[in-house]
Scaffold this motif. Structure first.
Motif, PDB file in Angstrom:
ATOM      1  N   ASN A  54    -117.869 -41.040   5.478  1.00  0.00           N
ATOM      2  CA  ASN A  54    -118.618 -41.964   6.582  1.00  0.00           C
ATOM      3  C   ASN A  54    -118.044 -39.917   7.626  1.00  0.00           C
ATOM      4  N   ASP A  55    -119.020 -38.957   7.758  1.00  0.00           N
ATOM      5  CA  ASP A  55    -118.211 -37.894   8.584  1.00  0.00           C
ATOM      6  C   ASP A  55    -118.224 -38.138   9.540  1.00  0.00           C
ATOM      7  N   LEU A  56    -117.822 -39.818  10.223  1.00  0.00           N
ATOM      8  CA  LEU A  56    -117.665 -39.980  12.012  1.00  0.00           C
ATOM      9  C   LEU A  56    -116.223 -40.197  12.087  1.00  0.00           C
ATOM     10  N   GLN A  57    -115.729 -40.534  10.769  1.00  0.00           N
ATOM     11  CA  GLN A  57    -114.513 -41.306  10.451  1.00  0.00           C
ATOM     12  C   GLN A  57    -113.232 -39.291  10.470  1.00  0.00           C
ATOM     13  N   SER A  58    -113.651 -38.076  11.107  1.00  0.00           N
ATOM     14  CA  SER A  58    -113.161 -37.198  10.644  1.00  0.00           C
ATOM     15  C   SER A  58    -111.899 -37.066  11.814  1.00  0.00           C
ATOM     16  N   GLU A  59    -112.476 -37.846  12.339  1.00  0.00           N
ATOM     17  CA  GLU A  59    -111.608 -37.603  13.927  1.00  0.00           C
ATOM     18  C   GLU A  59    -109.997 -37.365  13.480  1.00  0.00           C
ATOM     19  N   PRO A  60    -109.532 -38.547  12.948  1.00  0.00           N
ATOM     20  CA  PRO A  60    -108.174 -38.545  13.210  1.00  0.00           C
ATOM     21  C   PRO A  60    -107.547 -37.025  11.872  1.00  0.00           C
ATOM     22  N   LEU A  61    -107.967 -36.903  11.235  1.00  0.00           N
ATOM     23  CA  LEU A  61    -107.529 -35.491  10.261  1.00  0.00           C
ATOM     24  C   LEU A  61    -107.923 -34.484  10.869  1.00  0.00           C
ATOM     25  N   LEU A  62    -108.849 -34.635  11.509  1.00  0.00           N
ATOM     26  CA  LEU A  62    -108.643 -33.192  13.032  1.00  0.00           C
ATOM     27  C   LEU A  62    -107.357 -32.822  13.917  1.00  0.00           C
ATOM     28  N   ARG A  63    -107.284 -33.988  14.355  1.00  0.00           N
ATOM     29  CA  ARG A  63    -105.642 -34.732  14.578  1.00  0.00           C
ATOM     30  C   ARG A  63    -104.943 -34.065  14.906  1.00  0.00           C
ATOM     31  N   ARG A  64    -104.704 -34.061  13.317  1.00  0.00           N
ATOM     32  CA  ARG A  64    -103.396 -33.786  12.262  1.00  0.00           C
ATOM     33  C   ARG A  64    -103.063 -32.692  12.214  1.00  0.00           C
ATOM     34  N   PHE A  65    -104.055 -32.110  12.366  1.00  0.00           N
ATOM     35  CA  PHE A  65    -104.057 -30.621  12.077  1.00  0.00           C
ATOM     36  C   PHE A  65    -103.489 -30.154  12.901  1.00  0.00           C
ATOM     37  N   GLU A  66    -104.819 -29.913  14.187  1.00  0.00           N
ATOM     38  CA  GLU A  66    -104.114 -29.542  15.390  1.00  0.00           C
ATOM     39  C   GLU A  66    -102.338 -29.518  15.115  1.00  0.00           C
ATOM     40  N   PHE A  67    -102.345 -31.072  14.903  1.00  0.00           N
ATOM     41  CA  PHE A  67    -101.261 -31.713  15.714  1.00  0.00           C
ATOM     42  C   PHE A  67     -99.811 -30.653  14.875  1.00  0.00           C
ATOM     43  N   HIS A  68     -99.934 -30.565  13.954  1.00  0.00           N
ATOM     44  CA  HIS A  68     -98.951 -29.658  12.497  1.00  0.00           C
ATOM     45  C   HIS A  68     -99.039 -27.944  12.958  1.00  0.00           C
ATOM     46  N   LEU A  69    -100.583 -27.792  13.514  1.00  0.00           N
ATOM     47  CA  LEU A  69    -100.417 -26.451  13.593  1.00  0.00           C
ATOM     48  C   LEU A  69     -99.722 -26.282  14.929  1.00  0.00           C
ATOM     49  N   LEU A  70    -100.062 -26.777  15.949  1.00  0.00           N
ATOM     50  CA  LEU A  70     -99.114 -26.986  16.856  1.00  0.00           C
ATOM     51  C   LEU A  70     -97.392 -26.753  16.766  1.00  0.00           C
ATOM     52  N   ALA A  71     -96.953 -27.762  15.862  1.00  0.00           N
ATOM     53  CA  ALA A  71     -95.360 -28.101  15.702  1.00  0.00           C
ATOM     54  C   ALA A  71     -95.060 -26.640  15.073  1.00  0.00           C
ATOM     55  N   ILE A  72     -95.786 -26.135  14.201  1.00  0.00           N
ATOM     56  CA  ILE A  72     -95.779 -24.575  13.753  1.00  0.00           C
ATOM     57  C   ILE A  72     -95.511 -23.740  14.389  1.00  0.00           C
ATOM     58  N   MET A  73     -96.884 -23.366  15.030  1.00  0.00           N
ATOM     59  CA  MET A  73     -96.284 -22.581  16.014  1.00  0.00           C
ATOM     60  C   MET A  73     -94.949 -22.557  17.329  1.00  0.00           C
ATOM     61  N   GLY A  74     -94.702 -23.759  17.166  1.00  0.00           N
ATOM     62  CA  GLY A  74     -93.111 -23.888  18.495  1.00  0.00           C
ATOM     63  C   GLY A  74     -93.548 -25.200  19.025  1.00  0.00           C
ATOM     64  N   TYR A  75     -94.924 -25.701  18.491  1.00  0.00           N
ATOM     65  CA  TYR A  75     -95.448 -27.100  20.065  1.00  0.00           C
ATOM     66  C   TYR A  75     -94.751 -27.983  19.595  1.00  0.00           C
ATOM     67  N   GLN A  76     -94.468 -28.645  19.202  1.00  0.00           N
ATOM     68  CA  GLN A  76     -93.986 -30.177  18.673  1.00  0.00           C
ATOM     69  C   GLN A  76     -93.936 -31.353  19.631  1.00  0.00           C
ATOM     70  N   TYR A  77     -94.223 -32.153  20.053  1.00  0.00           N
ATOM     71  CA  TYR A  77     -94.440 -33.151  21.044  1.00  0.00           C
ATOM     72  C   TYR A  77     -93.569 -34.262  20.295  1.00  0.00           C
ATOM     73  N   ASN A  78     -92.909 -35.153  21.479  1.00  0.00           N
ATOM     74  CA  ASN A  78     -92.187 -36.232  21.550  1.00  0.00           C
ATOM     75  C   ASN A  78     -93.364 -37.271  21.640  1.00  0.00           C
ATOM     76  N   TRP A  79     -93.725 -37.919  20.432  1.00  0.00           N
ATOM     77  CA  TRP A  79     -94.457 -39.128  21.379  1.00  0.00           C
ATOM     78  C   TRP A  79     -94.189 -40.560  21.623  1.00  0.00           C
ATOM     79  N   GLN A  80     -92.875 -40.849  21.191  1.00  0.00           N
ATOM     80  CA  GLN A  80     -91.930 -42.205  21.844  1.00  0.00           C
ATOM     81  C   GLN A  80     -90.937 -41.664  22.760  1.00  0.00           C
ATOM     82  N   GLN A  81     -91.340 -41.183  23.731  1.00  0.00           N
ATOM     83  CA  GLN A  81     -90.320 -40.405  24.290  1.00  0.00           C
ATOM     84  C   GLN A  81     -90.603 -39.353  25.649  1.00  0.00           C
ATOM     85  N   ASP A  82     -90.462 -39.802  27.020  1.00  0.00           N
ATOM     86  CA  ASP A  82     -91.347 -38.888  27.591  1.00  0.00           C
ATOM     87  C   ASP A  82     -90.377 -37.772  27.930  1.00  0.00           C
TER      88      ASP A  82
END
Length: 247
Positions: A133-161
């Motif tokens: 189901n192509d509507l299931q693509s959202e998690p894949l896109l988000r995972r790619f975006e956040f990996h790309l951001l981390a590679i660019m030096g923007y790695q966020y802590n999702w468990q702490q503020d």
């Protein structure tokens, strides 16, 4: 046929060059993103995005010539059941593929090795090919975006503020692309000066656990990804996002 094993290349972008050639932007694990010239004729059709190629190159200048091009699926494709060899992205997933390519083109430097980015790019393409189901693509896109951001030096802590306090499920947080999550108390939430979106802690924690069954996790992750990408992409809109609007 190629005489020896070579790297796998993916086409990110292509544009016409003179009468019978194309300049193609390629992504490779060891070379990163770079451009090459490909002659198009009956024996050498235009190169297609999302297809794994093996190539050899000639020329001494900055712009090499693609030679001895052939489709060659690396072993990672054989590890996926059902087999995705020979399948093409369709519908919304095709636009998702264009979105991946545009992000890589806009956010990476030429001629820099990108092994980690190459691997997550290839895994995301395979994931899109496997979706029922192509509507299931959202998690894949988000995972790619956040990996790309981390590679660019923007790695966020999702468990702490931003002050190293644990994210609490019953609290609300703002998000800053440079510093991460900021706790917003009840008084601040009600203040007239409060601007920008607020995100519930339980949705942030669900994203940290990659719990995409959570009701708000897809929506919150998409909003945060756009906020995080905006400083890096600038004001020029993404063409692929405009394509999504046509669906």
């Amino acid at each position: 046929m190629l005489n020896r094993p070579t790297a796998t290349y993916y086409v990110l972008h292509r544009r016409p060059y003179r009468e019978s050639s194309q300049i193609v932007d390629l992504l490779c694990e060891k070379q990163g993103r770079f451009s090459a010239l490909h002659r198009v004729n009956k024996k050498q059709p235009a190169l297609q995005p999302f297809t794994p190629y093996q190539m050899q190159f000639s020329g001494r200048g900055d712009l090499k010539y693609c030679q001895h091009v052939e489709i060659n699926y690396p072993s990672i494709y054989s590890d996926h059941e059902p087999s995705v060899k020979g399948q093409s992205l369709k519908g919304r997933n095709l636009y998702c593929g264009f979105y991946l390519n545009e992000l890589v083109m806009r956010m990476t430097w030429r001629d820099e090795p990108q092994a980690e980015l190459y691997q997550i790019y290839q895994q995301t393409l395979l994931g899109l090919l496997r979706l029922e189901n192509d509507l299931q693509s959202e998690p894949l896109l988000r995972r790619f975006e956040f990996h790309l951001l981390a590679i660019m030096g923007y790695q966020y802590n999702w468990q702490q503020d931003s002050e190293s306090r644990e994210i609490e499920s019953d609290q609300f947080y703002s998000f800053d692309p440079y510093s991460g999550f900021h706790l917003i108390n009840q008084q601040q939430r009600n203040a007239p000066a409060q601007q920008g979106p607020l995100f519930p802690g339980h949705a942030i924690l669900a994203i940290a656990q990659e719990n995409w069954q959570h009701e708000l996790s897809w929506q919150v992750a998409k909003h945060i990804a756009r906020l995080a990408l905006k400083p890096l992409l600038g004001d020029k809109p993404l063409v692929s996002r405009e394509l999504f609007k046509q669906l």
